[in-house]
Design a protein around this motif. Structure first.
Motif, short mmCIF file in Angstrom:
data_model
loop_
_atom_site.label_atom_id
_atom_site.label_comp_id
_atom_site.label_asym_id
_atom_site.label_seq_id
_atom_site.Cartn_x
_atom_site.Cartn_y
_atom_site.Cartn_z
N GLY A 58 1.33 -0.84 -0.44
CA GLY A 58 -0.33 -0.34 -0.10
C GLY A 58 0.65 0.89 -0.04
O GLY A 58 1.45 1.77 -1.12
N CYS A 59 0.96 1.74 0.96
CA CYS A 59 2.04 2.86 1.60
C CYS A 59 3.12 2.45 1.02
O CYS A 59 3.61 3.92 1.25
CB CYS A 59 2.11 4.10 2.18
N ASP A 60 4.02 1.54 1.73
CA ASP A 60 5.05 1.01 1.65
C ASP A 60 5.40 2.39 2.08
O ASP A 60 6.94 1.76 2.55
CB ASP A 60 6.29 1.45 0.05
N GLY A 61 5.58 1.93 3.36
CA GLY A 61 6.10 3.04 4.88
C GLY A 61 6.10 3.41 5.49
O GLY A 61 6.03 3.88 6.80
N GLU A 114 1.83 2.75 6.83
CA GLU A 114 1.03 3.70 7.28
C GLU A 114 -0.46 3.68 6.90
O GLU A 114 -1.25 3.71 7.79
CB GLU A 114 1.26 5.08 6.44
N CYS A 115 -0.19 1.71 6.46
CA CYS A 115 -1.73 1.53 5.63
C CYS A 115 -2.16 0.37 6.05
O CYS A 115 -2.93 0.10 6.21
CB CYS A 115 -1.90 1.12 4.96
N GLY A 116 -1.00 -0.78 6.52
CA GLY A 116 -1.24 -2.33 6.77
C GLY A 116 -1.70 -3.31 6.27
O GLY A 116 -2.03 -4.37 6.21
N ALA A 117 -1.92 -2.38 4.69
CA ALA A 117 -2.01 -3.45 3.38
C ALA A 117 -1.11 -4.86 3.83
O ALA A 117 -1.58 -5.56 3.17
CB ALA A 117 -2.01 -2.23 2.47
N CYS A 118 0.16 -4.50 4.12
CA CYS A 118 1.13 -6.03 4.08
C CYS A 118 1.06 -6.06 5.50
O CYS A 118 1.97 -7.09 5.83
CB CYS A 118 2.00 -4.84 4.11
N THR A 119 0.39 -6.40 5.94
CA THR A 119 0.04 -6.82 7.35
C THR A 119 0.56 -8.42 7.23
O THR A 119 -0.36 -8.90 7.10
CB THR A 119 -1.10 -6.91 8.36
N SER A 133 4.60 -6.04 6.91
CA SER A 133 5.61 -6.52 6.22
C SER A 133 6.81 -5.77 5.61
O SER A 133 8.26 -6.14 4.61
CB SER A 133 5.69 -8.01 5.40
N CYS A 134 6.37 -4.52 5.22
CA CYS A 134 7.09 -2.89 4.70
C CYS A 134 8.22 -2.51 5.35
O CYS A 134 8.85 -1.54 4.93
CB CYS A 134 6.26 -2.40 4.13
N LEU A 135 7.65 -2.95 6.45
CA LEU A 135 8.98 -2.33 7.79
C LEU A 135 9.82 -3.27 7.66
O LEU A 135 10.73 -3.46 9.35
CB LEU A 135 8.35 -1.61 8.56
S1 FES Z 1 2.30 -1.36 2.82
FE1 FES Z 1 1.04 0.73 3.71
S2 FES Z 1 1.69 -0.29 6.30
FE2 FES Z 1 2.69 -1.45 5.19
#
Ligand code: FES
Ligand code: FES
Length: 160
Positions: free
Chosen positions: A40-43, A45-50, A60-62
């Motif tokens: 999602g945001c790749d940063g 912020e959004c949780g799409a990568c949980t 998982s993006c962090l």
């Molecule tokens: S892609 Fe948005 S929090 Fe990981």
């Protein structure tokens, strides 16, 4: 630098060579080919990568893939068995907790992690557990109802 990591991914042991700077999100999607986890945001912020790491929701993006070494990682592809949906999947499906669906895998994994830790969450518990996930479509009411219903299904014996 590249290193070998061994992890348990969706119940199966894997060994892969990963670059030190490879994100877990990119490892899952591009190395393993599991595209249920969304970018999602790749940063952060959004949780799409949980995903779940040892049953705890993690972005998982962090997270570096190398940090998953020796851990148990579960993605949305791990849920449901033999063509039957898990409790959380059923909740989102039957209570209309998804519209475009892009955020849904992240919400589902955050919710599954909640029910594994706390099978009888209050509404506040649910709101707190999903506080790192953003949905641009649903307005959240249906998502809360979906998780409440999933908790009922879980209490009746359906795995989260
Ligand atoms: S892609 Fe948005 S929090 Fe990981
Ligand atoms: S259902 Fe579309 S962003 Fe959540």
């Amino acid at each position: 630098m590249t290193r070998l990591i061994e992890l348990t991914l969706n119940g199966r042991t894997r060994v892969d060579a990963v670059a030190d700077n490879l994100l877990l999100l990119d490892y899952l999607r591009e190395v393993v080919g599991l595209t249920g986890t969304k970018t999602g945001c790749d940063g952060g912020e959004c949780g799409a990568c949980t995903v779940l790491i040892d049953d705890r929701p993690r972005l998982s993006c962090l997270t570096l893939a190398a940090n998953a070494k020796g851990r148990r990682v579960d993605t949305v592809e791990s849920l449901g068995h033999d063509g039957r949906l898990s409790a959380v999947q059923r909740g989102f499906h039957e209570k209309l907790g998804a519209q475009c669906g892009y955020c849904t895998p992240g919400f589902i994994m955050a919710s599954a992690g909640l029910l594994r830790r706390n099978p009888r969450p209050t509404e506040n518990d649910i709101r707190e557990a999903l506080g790192s996930n953003i949905c641009r479509c649903t307005g959240y009411v249906k998502i809360i109802e979906a998780v409440q219903y999933a908790a009922e299904l879980n209490a009746a014996g359906v795995a989260p």
